[in-house]
Design an enzyme around this catalytic site. Structure first.
Site, short mmCIF file in Angstrom:
data_model
loop_
_atom_site.label_atom_id
_atom_site.label_comp_id
_atom_site.label_asym_id
_atom_site.label_seq_id
_atom_site.Cartn_x
_atom_site.Cartn_y
_atom_site.Cartn_z
N TYR A 164 0.86 -1.19 0.00
CA TYR A 164 0.00 0.00 0.00
C TYR A 164 0.89 1.23 0.00
O TYR A 164 1.85 1.32 0.79
CB TYR A 164 -0.92 0.01 1.22
CG TYR A 164 -1.79 1.25 1.32
CD1 TYR A 164 -1.57 2.22 2.29
CD2 TYR A 164 -2.84 1.46 0.42
CE1 TYR A 164 -2.36 3.37 2.37
CE2 TYR A 164 -3.64 2.60 0.50
CZ TYR A 164 -3.39 3.54 1.47
OH TYR A 164 -4.19 4.67 1.55
N ASP A 169 9.36 2.80 -0.51
CA ASP A 169 8.33 3.49 0.26
C ASP A 169 8.60 3.17 1.74
O ASP A 169 8.21 2.11 2.24
CB ASP A 169 6.94 2.99 -0.16
CG ASP A 169 5.85 3.68 0.64
OD1 ASP A 169 4.68 3.61 0.23
OD2 ASP A 169 6.17 4.29 1.68
N LYS A 201 4.87 9.70 8.47
CA LYS A 201 4.66 9.20 9.85
C LYS A 201 5.71 9.72 10.85
O LYS A 201 5.66 10.88 11.26
CB LYS A 201 4.58 7.68 9.82
CG LYS A 201 3.35 7.21 8.98
CD LYS A 201 3.13 5.73 9.05
CE LYS A 201 2.16 5.26 7.98
NZ LYS A 201 0.78 5.17 8.44
P1 KE4 Z 1 -0.83 8.62 4.16
O1 KE4 Z 1 -1.29 9.29 2.89
O2 KE4 Z 1 -1.92 7.82 4.83
O3 KE4 Z 1 -0.12 9.60 5.10
O4 KE4 Z 1 0.33 7.58 3.77
C1 KE4 Z 1 0.04 6.59 2.83
C2 KE4 Z 1 1.01 5.44 3.02
C3 KE4 Z 1 2.05 5.30 2.12
N1 KE4 Z 1 2.95 4.29 2.24
C4 KE4 Z 1 2.86 3.39 3.26
C5 KE4 Z 1 3.88 2.29 3.36
C6 KE4 Z 1 1.82 3.50 4.21
O5 KE4 Z 1 1.74 2.60 5.21
C7 KE4 Z 1 0.87 4.53 4.10
C8 KE4 Z 1 -0.29 4.68 5.07
N2 KE4 Z 1 -0.44 3.63 6.00
C9 KE4 Z 1 -1.77 3.36 6.52
C10 KE4 Z 1 -1.63 2.22 7.53
N3 KE4 Z 1 -1.77 0.96 6.90
C11 KE4 Z 1 -2.38 4.59 7.11
C12 KE4 Z 1 -3.59 4.32 7.98
C13 KE4 Z 1 -4.85 4.74 7.31
O6 KE4 Z 1 -4.97 4.58 6.06
O7 KE4 Z 1 -5.73 5.24 8.05
#
Ligand code: KE4
Length: 451
Positions: free
Chosen positions: A170, A265, A293
């Site tokens: 993801y 990533d 994060k």
């Molecule tokens: P954000 O756009 O949510 O800040 O980041 C996207 C993203 C990109 N790359 C990786 C490896 C990530 O884990 C994420 C976001 N992670 C999720 C948790 N599985 C965020 C939690 C959510 O979607 O509420």
């Protein structure tokens, strides 16, 4: 209002509020159920991010009022030992005083300004010092934004259009990455979400994590057309699955040989699995890195960076446009810099010890109850899979029993332990967790496995 009248008005308002408080006529506490009812009328699914709706595990989601260290407390006063950690940013735990003070100071200084500020320079330098492959970088406000920008750079740099990602990985919700395997792996993908045009999804090719042959097949099928390979070097978004020995090195070599850029990533793994991220832990250097994060200390931040010749393609230095109103928000920059200053070798050693003892305790407790489970873990991120042995790719992850996890999640919650509300998420251990917290978690798991 004139100055004098203004002051009197303010004083009067404050005095009135004080009186009401003193008379105990403050508004009655709003319950979690009431907040959920109001949220349901405002937001799709009542939430601002889907996983928070608890649909995978059942039960009403808690409405969290506050957190401190390793615990959170909901509006009804229920306290939980927290392994969600906001899904990764809070490696130091909730409300770390140095992080909070740094953010407040920048807010009191009047930020944001829509201008260069000292905190963004300081955070940028701290990131480059920890990850030398990041010669240049750009701050944005989310991981999604960072990923889509990094891929735009890769397409501009190579003049190619396709992007290869891995099933189960993801990378945020930008259109091209909401794609699922077409007629099979290595073919052009199909949309994995409504609203994603098939033409956009078709620019994504899927391979299988930990399976180099699937990557080679994709490069052969689409020779000369793949701009970038994007990978979670430790996959955490299908649950934690570590790279098999040699996989990342071979991926790096294969990408280079085929003229594609390698994008790590590290939104989750950056400053998590080591201070220098997965690229330090596994000694593999990507062309571009995406972060998020932890680098924001819990405030909204993303970043992408890497080789100077690539990043200098970005406006205003180069032809790749990317911008953002709140990019480099000083409070977020200062919070991130304060957090990174506290991430020393001792902290990672402690996180490793806590993660290892939690893993061992969970495996032992499950065995004692005759449960078939495995744990995927790297450092302080781990996932309990209701399957054995531990999965190596998304197909094997999907064989795990998600219903068993849902029952386990509810039992742990009843014992005051809050786990991420989905089986394909990572549990996050923070520096605020103690050995006693881990022991309590294992005891709760023992009871849950027995049930
Ligand atoms: P954000 O756009 O949510 O800040 O980041 C996207 C993203 C990109 N790359 C990786 C490896 C990530 O884990 C994420 C976001 N992670 C999720 C948790 N599985 C965020 C939690 C959510 O979607 O509420």
């Amino acid at each position: 209002m004139t100055g004098a009248a203004d002051t009197a008005q303010t004083a009067g308002t404050a005095q009135a509020a004080g009186t009401a408080q003193a008379a105990g006529t403050a508004e009655a506490a709003v319950t979690g159920a009431e907040y959920l009812r109001r949220a349901a009328s405002l937001f799709p699914g009542g939430v601002n991010s889907p996983v928070r709706a608890y649909r995978a595990v059942g039960g009403d989601p808690p409405v969290i009022a506050r957190g401190s260290g390793a615990t959170v407390t909901d509006v009804d006063g229920v306290e939980y030992l927290d392994y969600v950690g906001a899904f990764g940013p809070l490696i130091l735990g909730h409300a770390h005083p140095a992080v909070t003070a740094a953010a407040v100071a920048e807010l009191e200084a009047g930020g944001p300004f829509g201008a260069t500020t000292p905190p963004e320079v300081e955070l940028g330098e701290a990131i480059r010092e920890a990850m030398p492959s990041i010669e240049r970088l750009r701050f944005v406000s989310s991981g999604t934004e960072a990923v889509m920008s990094a891929l735009r750079v890769a397409r501009a740099a190579t003049g190619r259009e396709l992007v290869l990602k891995f099933e189960g990985g993801y990378h945020g919700h930008s259109d091209g990455l909401l794609a699922q395997a077409g007629s099979g792996l290595a073919t052009l993908s199909l949309p994995a979400s409504a609203g994603v045009p098939s033409a956009i999804a078709a620019q994504t090719v899927l391979a299988r994590y930990n399976d180099l042959a699937s990557v080679e097949a994709a490069f052969q099928r689409h020779a000369g057309r793949i701009a970038a390979v994007i990978v979670e070097p430790v996959t955490a978004n299908m649950g934690v699955v570590a790279p098999v020995p040699g996989f990342l090195e071979a991926l790096c070599e294969l990408s280079a040989r085929n003229g594609a850029l390698l994008v790590f990533d590290e939104v989750i793994t950056g400053f998590r699995v080591a201070r220098g991220g997965a690229q330090a832990r596994y000694h593999v250097t990507p062309d571009l890195t995406v972060l998020g994060k932890i680098i924001g200390g819990g405030m909204p931040v993303g970043a992408y960076g890497g080789r100077a010749d690539l990043v200098d393609l970005v406006a205003p230095a180069g032809p790749v446009y990317q911008a953002g109103t709140l990019s480099g928000h000083p409070a977020a920059m200062a919070a991130g810099a304060a957090a990174l200053r506290l991430l020393g070798a001792g902290l990672y050693a402690r996180l490793e010890r806590l993660g290892a003892s939690l893993e061992a305790g969970l495996v032992e407790a499950a065995a004692a109850a005759g449960r078939r489970v495995s744990v995927g873990r790297v450092g302080s991120i781990l996932t309990l899979f209701f399957r054995d042995p531990a999965p190596r790719d998304f197909d094997e992850v999907r064989e795990a029993d998600a219903h068993a996890f849902a029952r386990f999640h509810r039992a742990m919650r009843a014992s005051g332990i809050l786990l991420p509300p989905a089986s394909q998420e990572a549990w996050f251990v923070s520096a605020a967790h103690t050995e006693a917290d881990v022991a309590r978690t294992i005891e709760a798991a023992r009871e849950a496995f027995e049930r």
